[in-house]
Design a protein around this motif. Sequence first.
Motif, PDB file in Angstrom:
ATOM      1  N   SER A  98       0.820  -1.216   0.000  1.00 30.69           N
ATOM      2  CA  SER A  98       0.000   0.000   0.000  1.00 30.69           C
ATOM      3  C   SER A  98       0.850   1.261   0.000  1.00 30.69           C
ATOM      4  N   LEU A 162      -2.125   6.756  -9.053  1.00 30.59           N
ATOM      5  CA  LEU A 162      -1.844   5.328  -8.999  1.00 30.59           C
ATOM      6  C   LEU A 162      -0.341   5.082  -8.952  1.00 30.59           C
ATOM      7  N   LYS A 165       2.703  -0.044 -10.485  1.00 33.48           N
ATOM      8  CA  LYS A 165       2.144  -1.389 -10.577  1.00 33.48           C
ATOM      9  C   LYS A 165       0.632  -1.352 -10.670  1.00 33.48           C
ATOM     10  N   GLU A 166      -0.008  -0.449  -9.947  1.00 34.58           N
ATOM     11  CA  GLU A 166      -1.463  -0.300 -10.062  1.00 34.58           C
ATOM     12  C   GLU A 166      -1.841   0.129 -11.470  1.00 34.58           C
ATOM     13  N   HIS A 205      -2.960  -5.412  -4.506  1.00 31.47           N
ATOM     14  CA  HIS A 205      -2.941  -4.354  -5.516  1.00 31.47           C
ATOM     15  C   HIS A 205      -4.340  -4.092  -6.081  1.00 31.47           C
ATOM     16  N   ASN A 208      -6.118  -2.057  -3.433  1.00 29.68           N
ATOM     17  CA  ASN A 208      -5.656  -0.668  -3.427  1.00 29.68           C
ATOM     18  C   ASN A 208      -6.187   0.096  -4.633  1.00 29.68           C
ATOM     19  N   LEU A 209      -6.230  -0.570  -5.781  1.00 29.12           N
ATOM     20  CA  LEU A 209      -6.744   0.065  -6.994  1.00 29.12           C
ATOM     21  C   LEU A 209      -8.212   0.416  -6.823  1.00 29.12           C
TER      22      LEU A 209
END
Length: 247
Positions: A98, A162, A165-166, A205, A208-209
């Motif tokens: 995160s 973002l 990676k997101e 991920h 988080n996205l």
Amino acid sequence: MKSSEASILVVDDEREITELITLYLEREGYSVHTTDEGTEALRMAESLVPDLIVLDVQLGQMDGIEVCRSLRQGNCADVPILFLSCRSEDQDIIRGLSEGGDDYITKPFSPSQLVARVQAHIRRRRTRERINEEQPFTLAFPGLEIDFRSLEVRLEGELVGLSAKEFELLCVLARQPNRVFPLEELYRLVWQTDSMGDTRTLMVHVSNLRKKMEIDPARPRWIHTVRGFGYRFSPTNGGDDPSSNPN
């Protein structure tokens, strides 16, 4: 990209671990730089701008999470960060990812597994740059725009912050709307390596996205879970189908 053209910054306060990682990475032709201290890692990263950073979570005065947070605010904002930690609890993994981490390996680890992860992240970064150059400048859906050149995402005209990676994860899903991606396949597409049975990094991920893109992450509009299978991106404003849930 040849390994010899890539530089790796290794940050760990265990000398044996640092020496082991250095040995294996140098065998593959990487240029390896090391430090055992957080503030020195920030200075070196600012100067080197390495192709990847291997970062231990538990350092001295400044832990790896703080280092990662600071790196993401400087010129290493999109450099892949691979966390190392002796902790394997989900909350520790969630916290690290995160705060901007791209991947997470728990100690003790297989050096060959770490090398494979490093190779995959560097390969994926170069592939992403090439694909983004070849693709149309943007993908546009009602209320959502993804810009491959600026690496920006806008929801209803508002910029969404973002991580690299997101952004990659969203791009893989959005390039094939409504296709359901199995967890293992999606992991391979984004991380360019097998998950080895641990897809928690992917799930964190996705979570988080959703937190950044969804008005109500528990009732997602864009990224849906197909129970027992994987994830799909939906550009329509419909609700989840009966086979989906947000987890």
